[in-house]
Design a protein around this motif. Structure first.
Motif, mmCIF file in Angstrom:
data_model
loop_
_atom_site.group_PDB
_atom_site.id
_atom_site.type_symbol
_atom_site.label_atom_id
_atom_site.label_comp_id
_atom_site.label_asym_id
_atom_site.label_seq_id
_atom_site.Cartn_x
_atom_site.Cartn_y
_atom_site.Cartn_z
ATOM 1 N N HIS A 91 -23.625 10.241 -11.144
ATOM 2 C CA HIS A 91 -24.477 11.423 -11.321
ATOM 3 C C HIS A 91 -24.782 11.639 -12.788
ATOM 4 O O HIS A 91 -25.889 12.011 -13.156
ATOM 5 C CB HIS A 91 -23.789 12.653 -10.709
ATOM 6 N N GLN A 92 -23.763 11.420 -13.605
ATOM 7 C CA GLN A 92 -23.946 11.612 -15.042
ATOM 8 C C GLN A 92 -24.465 10.352 -15.726
ATOM 9 O O GLN A 92 -24.901 10.405 -16.878
ATOM 10 C CB GLN A 92 -22.604 11.982 -15.686
ATOM 11 N N GLY A 93 -24.372 9.210 -15.017
ATOM 12 C CA GLY A 93 -24.787 7.935 -15.632
ATOM 13 C C GLY A 93 -23.844 7.510 -16.737
ATOM 14 O O GLY A 93 -24.267 6.945 -17.742
ATOM 15 N N THR A 94 -22.571 7.793 -16.514
ATOM 16 C CA THR A 94 -21.591 7.444 -17.554
ATOM 17 C C THR A 94 -20.491 6.551 -16.960
ATOM 18 O O THR A 94 -20.361 6.443 -15.739
ATOM 19 C CB THR A 94 -20.930 8.696 -18.146
ATOM 20 N N GLN A 96 -16.703 -14.327 -26.749
ATOM 21 C CA GLN A 96 -17.158 -14.214 -25.365
ATOM 22 C C GLN A 96 -15.945 -14.181 -24.457
ATOM 23 O O GLN A 96 -14.930 -14.805 -24.741
ATOM 24 C CB GLN A 96 -18.015 -15.416 -24.985
ATOM 25 N N ALA A 97 -16.059 -13.472 -23.356
ATOM 26 C CA ALA A 97 -14.960 -13.444 -22.397
ATOM 27 C C ALA A 97 -15.547 -13.325 -20.999
ATOM 28 O O ALA A 97 -16.631 -12.766 -20.808
ATOM 29 C CB ALA A 97 -14.029 -12.275 -22.686
ATOM 30 N N TRP A 98 -14.832 -13.890 -20.049
ATOM 31 C CA TRP A 98 -15.242 -13.768 -18.644
ATOM 32 C C TRP A 98 -14.506 -12.600 -18.018
ATOM 33 O O TRP A 98 -13.290 -12.466 -18.166
ATOM 34 C CB TRP A 98 -14.906 -15.039 -17.879
ATOM 35 N N ILE A 99 -15.249 -11.748 -17.324
ATOM 36 C CA ILE A 99 -14.675 -10.559 -16.699
ATOM 37 C C ILE A 99 -14.912 -10.632 -15.199
ATOM 38 O O ILE A 99 -15.990 -11.026 -14.750
ATOM 39 C CB ILE A 99 -15.336 -9.269 -17.252
ATOM 40 N N GLN A 100 -13.867 -10.265 -14.467
ATOM 41 C CA GLN A 100 -14.061 -10.095 -13.022
ATOM 42 C C GLN A 100 -13.931 -8.605 -12.742
ATOM 43 O O GLN A 100 -12.888 -8.007 -13.048
ATOM 44 C CB GLN A 100 -12.998 -10.869 -12.241
ATOM 45 N N ALA A 101 -14.986 -8.031 -12.196
ATOM 46 C CA ALA A 101 -14.982 -6.588 -11.939
ATOM 47 C C ALA A 101 -14.981 -6.350 -10.435
ATOM 48 O O ALA A 101 -15.764 -6.948 -9.695
ATOM 49 C CB ALA A 101 -16.207 -5.939 -12.577
ATOM 50 N N SER A 102 -14.059 -5.459 -9.993
ATOM 51 C CA SER A 102 -14.012 -5.078 -8.583
ATOM 52 C C SER A 102 -14.306 -3.577 -8.523
ATOM 53 O O SER A 102 -13.690 -2.809 -9.264
ATOM 54 C CB SER A 102 -12.634 -5.356 -7.990
ATOM 55 N N ALA A 103 -15.218 -3.204 -7.674
ATOM 56 C CA ALA A 103 -15.601 -1.790 -7.596
ATOM 57 C C ALA A 103 -15.332 -1.264 -6.195
ATOM 58 O O ALA A 103 -15.499 -1.975 -5.203
ATOM 59 C CB ALA A 103 -17.079 -1.627 -7.935
ATOM 60 N N LEU A 104 -14.867 -0.017 -6.155
ATOM 61 C CA LEU A 104 -14.593 0.645 -4.872
ATOM 62 C C LEU A 104 -15.392 1.958 -4.853
ATOM 63 O O LEU A 104 -15.272 2.769 -5.759
ATOM 64 C CB LEU A 104 -13.095 0.935 -4.751
ATOM 65 N N VAL A 105 -16.186 2.103 -3.817
ATOM 66 C CA VAL A 105 -17.074 3.276 -3.744
ATOM 67 C C VAL A 105 -16.426 4.350 -2.862
ATOM 68 O O VAL A 105 -15.981 4.058 -1.754
ATOM 69 C CB VAL A 105 -18.443 2.855 -3.149
ATOM 70 N N GLU A 106 -16.324 5.537 -3.379
ATOM 71 C CA GLU A 106 -15.800 6.652 -2.582
ATOM 72 C C GLU A 106 -16.948 7.569 -2.184
ATOM 73 O O GLU A 106 -17.831 7.849 -3.003
ATOM 74 C CB GLU A 106 -14.772 7.446 -3.408
ATOM 75 N N LYS A 107 -16.901 8.030 -0.908
ATOM 76 C CA LYS A 107 -17.998 8.873 -0.405
ATOM 77 C C LYS A 107 -17.430 10.140 0.206
ATOM 78 O O LYS A 107 -16.271 10.167 0.652
ATOM 79 C CB LYS A 107 -18.789 8.106 0.656
ATOM 80 N N ASP A 108 -18.264 11.177 0.269
ATOM 81 C CA ASP A 108 -17.835 12.411 0.934
ATOM 82 C C ASP A 108 -18.166 12.320 2.421
ATOM 83 O O ASP A 108 -18.635 11.281 2.891
ATOM 84 C CB ASP A 108 -18.484 13.641 0.273
ATOM 85 N N VAL A 109 -17.883 13.382 3.122
ATOM 86 C CA VAL A 109 -18.078 13.346 4.579
ATOM 87 C C VAL A 109 -19.541 13.133 4.950
ATOM 88 O O VAL A 109 -19.861 12.633 6.018
ATOM 89 C CB VAL A 109 -17.537 14.637 5.248
ATOM 90 N N GLN A 110 -20.431 13.513 4.046
ATOM 91 C CA GLN A 110 -21.857 13.286 4.339
ATOM 92 C C GLN A 110 -22.292 11.856 3.987
ATOM 93 O O GLN A 110 -23.461 11.501 4.181
ATOM 94 C CB GLN A 110 -22.726 14.266 3.543
ATOM 95 N N GLY A 111 -21.386 11.137 3.472
ATOM 96 C CA GLY A 111 -21.726 9.753 3.119
ATOM 97 C C GLY A 111 -22.310 9.616 1.728
ATOM 98 O O GLY A 111 -22.802 8.556 1.361
ATOM 99 N N GLN A 112 -22.263 10.701 0.992
ATOM 100 C CA GLN A 112 -22.790 10.640 -0.370
ATOM 101 C C GLN A 112 -21.708 10.078 -1.309
ATOM 102 O O GLN A 112 -20.530 10.431 -1.196
ATOM 103 C CB GLN A 112 -23.180 12.049 -0.852
ATOM 104 N N THR A 133 -19.345 9.828 -4.127
ATOM 105 C CA THR A 133 -18.750 10.816 -5.030
ATOM 106 C C THR A 133 -18.331 10.167 -6.345
ATOM 107 O O THR A 133 -18.514 10.732 -7.415
ATOM 108 C CB THR A 133 -17.529 11.482 -4.374
ATOM 109 N N ARG A 134 -17.769 8.978 -6.244
ATOM 110 C CA ARG A 134 -17.417 8.267 -7.472
ATOM 111 C C ARG A 134 -17.253 6.777 -7.160
ATOM 112 O O ARG A 134 -17.068 6.383 -6.014
ATOM 113 C CB ARG A 134 -16.156 8.819 -8.114
ATOM 114 N N VAL A 135 -17.330 5.999 -8.215
ATOM 115 C CA VAL A 135 -17.136 4.546 -8.084
ATOM 116 C C VAL A 135 -16.013 4.157 -9.053
ATOM 117 O O VAL A 135 -16.124 4.375 -10.254
ATOM 118 C CB VAL A 135 -18.420 3.758 -8.434
#
Lengths: 627, 125
Positions: A187-190, A255-271, A273-275
């Motif tokens: 939401h904040q783009g941060t 230079q470095a190689w990065i492996q990024a794993s992301a987990l998305v959290e949602k509210d009851v409406q499916g929106q 909320t945070r990643v």
């Protein structure tokens, strides 16, 4: 004014007598006291039932009131019975009294004070307490003292300590795994960075919360667009998690190689909320992977078959060349081990011998018969190397092998061709000698009918030359090399023939040889034989005429690439001014041609009353080998 | 060997060489009782002529029998001295001739004096 149980009206009071009024007041006062006493008991009962220690402190830091828990604590901790009017300092550890006074000053000014303190109990165990110090005001709001509530907080602090320990461990684990944690606020783009992640990116100067663009700017330009698209896709397509690998460029240019794993959290409406994300520096892993891939590529590129076998004989690895050669994939499911399937039965005893070497840690190299997937027999050139375990025992074996079946077949063909060539050459020499026999026979027949002695001698000379040539073939025929012969042996044998032919031995003519061994091609031996025949014939005929004996010295010496050849007699010498090129007979002129043209050599003729000496010099490797 | 002039059989498939040997032998005083070019012919001749005192035998002959086979057959008739002649001069040939006692081997081209010398030795043995 209100008196406890019921309010008294002014008009009703006015109507009461003085005695009745006094009685009423006394009654009201007694009732009020009774009511007050009941309220205090209720209040004390409430305070006593509290799990907290509660102590009321006067402005002078004296105990005004306290509950049962407080009294028990005072007795247990300080060994004193608490009583109203006692200085509170008695129930404060000396080292904390100064802080307590300051806290009281703070509270008496209207602020609340809170502190967690730990003490060692009688069992020397740490006990944690929470202290709350709040001001006590009267009805007018004036601060008349303070209330100190104390509550044991051992469990809370233990939980906090455990939490801290877990956090410390997590941080340590993250650090050792070169991982960092982040959270994207879409939401904040941060993006929120933790310390470890900042270190991972080498971005110590970054703020813990920075715009998404800051993160994207760290990504390698070649991966940046892909990552922006992937991130957008993650948000738009509603995935719960995703994993990506990309490169970053640190502020110092690394230079470095990065492996990024992301987990998305949602509210009851499916929106969303945070990643949440975990990022890990996988540079070393990538480097190792790339190295392994490169090694695997190399192994598959080499033309040699490479196989690995464990200690039980089970195949654990084979490269593409091994697959091509043996066809292991096709052998799977045939029951017996792959290693047994490629072992040719006739090689079993050889393999057993090899195994003994391997168990002693010794490598083996050599030819082995093997079988491929079709059961076809192959010959391989193999090197088998033991892999010794830490215990020093054989842990496995690595074998490299190349198919040399074609090479073996070619070798066999070559051997056969060489044998055929050998047979053909020997047959050729045989036929040549037969032909020379026919020529000799014809010359012999002619000599038999020739009445003129001079012509008969010429025919004899011719026959001797033919025998000189035939002797070359005979010696080549007997030699292993078929194209080279020992010139010394040849000339010595030819000398014997010529001595016999000219009956020189009967005339006591001695031929002494002082020759070195030197191997020459037949192209050199043949003219040498003819020259030797001619010069010896001349010596036999002319050098010792009128004499019963004579000596011929024959020497052959290697001088670098040249041969120095001398034939000398101790006869009376040539006539003065004799020029072989002008005055020599046909045989002598032929000899000079053979020296100067065929052998491309030089000669020197020295003659005196002590004898004649022919010195001939030519290159011993004048011709190239022909067979 | 009888007191009479020795009789020699020449088995040689090369006509000129056979003729040359015959001339030499005759000139040296021997009787060339037969001059044939094959083993089969030699064995056939032996049925009609007086057994020779010596056989000059080429190893490579016309026909199916070579000099060794022919010599073996002749030796079945009697212990006649054999003078083998051939262009071959290898160990294998020498080994094949080991079985024949009272024999001499000369390689082509053969010098007449050596031929006569060896014949004389064989007849004297």
């Amino acid at each position: 004014m209100s008196f406890g149980r019921f309010p008294l009206q002014r008009e009703a009071l006015a109507q009461l007598s003085k005695e009745a009024l006094i009685e009423l007041l006394l009654e009201e006062q007694t009732g009020g006291f009774n009511h007050l006493a009941a309220s205090e008991a209720q209040l004390r009962s409430m305070l006593d039932s509290s799990l907290q220690s509660v102590t009321l402190i006067s402005l002078e830091h004296k105990v005004l009131a306290f509950n049962r828990r407080s009294a028990e604590t005072a007795l247990r901790v300080f060994g004193q019975n608490m009583a109203v009017g006692q200085a509170v300092d008695n129930f404060i550890f000396p080292e904390d009294r100064e802080n307590f006074r300051k806290a009281m000053q703070w509270v008496l000014q209207g602020e609340n004070y809170w502190v967690m303190k730990s003490f060692l109990d009688a069992q020397q165990e740490t006990r944690w307490f929470e202290f709350n110090l709040i001001p006590v005001r009267n009805a007018e709001g004036t601060i008349i003292g303070a209330c100190m509530a104390t509550q044991p907080r051992n469990e809370l602090m233990l939980a906090r300590q455990n939490l801290q320990t877990s956090q410390d461990r997590l941080q340590l684990a993250l650090k050792s795994a070169r991982m960092g944690i982040c959270e994207w606020d879409i939401h904040q783009g941060t993006m929120h960075w933790d310390d470890q992640l900042l270190e991972l990116y080498g971005a110590h100067a970054f703020s813990r919360v920075s715009p998404l663009e800051t993160w994207f700017a760290c990504i390698h330009p070649e991966d940046r667009v892909r990552m922006q698209e992937e991130f957008l896709s993650l948000l738009e397509q509603g995935q719960e998690r995703c994993q990506q690998e990309f490169r970053i460029i640190r502020p110092n240019g690394e230079q470095a190689w990065i492996q990024a794993s992301a987990l998305v959290e949602k509210d009851v409406q499916g929106q969303i909320t945070r990643v949440l994300g975990i990022q890990q520096d996988i540079s070393q892993m990538r480097e190792s992977q790339e190295q392994l891939q490169f090694q695997a590529f190399l192994l598959n590129t080499v033309g040699q078959a490479v196989v690995a076998v464990d200690a039980s004989g089970k195949l654990t690895f084979w490269n593409q060349a091994a697959e091509n050669l043996y066809g292991f994939s096709a052998m799977k499911g045939r029951g017996s081990s792959l290693f047994k399937q490629v072992s040719a039965p006739e090689a079993l005893s050889q393999l057993n011998a090899i195994s003994e070497n391997l168990y002693q840690g010794q490598s083996w190299s050599g030819e082995l018969p093997v079988r491929n997937r079709d059961g076809s027999d192959l010959h391989v050139l193999a090197t088998i190397t033991p892999l010794m375990g830490e215990s020093g025992k054989l842990a496995g074996v690595v074998g490299t092998s190349s198919d040399i079946s074609a090479l073996k077949a070619a070798e066999e063909k070559l051997k056969q061709a060489l044998q055929e060539k050998d047979v053909l050459l020997r047959e050729l020499y045989h036929r040549t000698k037969n032909n020379l026999q026919v020529i000799c026979a014809m010359l012999g027949l002619q000599a038999m009918v020739e009445v003129e002695p001079r012509f008969r001698q010429q025919l004899q000379d011719l026959e001797n030359r033919i025998h000189a040539m035939a002797l070359v073939h005979q010696m080549l025929y007997r030699s292993e090399h078929l194209s080279r012969l020992n010139l010394k042996e040849y000339l010595q044998q030819l000398g014997v023939l010529l001595l016999e032919s000219y009956q020189a031995e009967a005339r006591e003519i001695i031929l002494e040889h002082a020759c070195e061994d030197v191997f020459v091609l037949m192209d050199v031996a043949m003219p040498c034989g003819l020259i030797f025949s001619e010069l010896l014939a001349n010596i036999f005929k002319h050098a010792f005429s009128g004499r019963r004996n004579g000596t011929i010295l024959h020497s052959l010496r290697v001088d670098g690439e040249d041969l120095c050849w001398e034939i000398a007699d101790n006869g009376p010498g040539l006539p003065e001014g004799f020029d072989p090129e002008v005055q020599g007979n046909m045989g002598l002129q032929t000899t000079l041609v053979l020296i100067e043209q065929q052998l491309q050599g030089q000669f020197q003729l020295n003659s005196s009353e002590q004898g004649t000496c022919w010195q001939i010099r030519f290159c011993k490797n004048l011709y190239l080998e022909r067979v | 060997m009888s007191e009479s002039i020795p009789r020699i059989m020449v088995v040689e498939d090369e006509a000129t060489t056979a003729l040359f040997f015959s001339f030499i032998l005759k000139k040296a005083g021997y009787i060339v009782c037969s001059k044939v070019s094959s083993g089969e012919e030699a064995l056939k001749q032996l049925q009609h002529i007086e057994f020779p005192d010596l056989v000059v035998m080429d190893l490579g002959l016309a026909g199916k029998m070579d000099g060794v086979l022919t010599a073996r057959s002749i030796r079945e008739w009697g212990p006649v001295p054999l003078l083998f002649i051939s262009g071959y001069d290898d160990e294998q040939t020498h080994a094949r001739l080991q079985e024949f006692e009272k024999s001499v081997y000369l390689t082509k081209p053969v010098r007449p004096d050596l031929l006569l010398q060896k014949i004389q030795q064989l007849l004297l043995d």
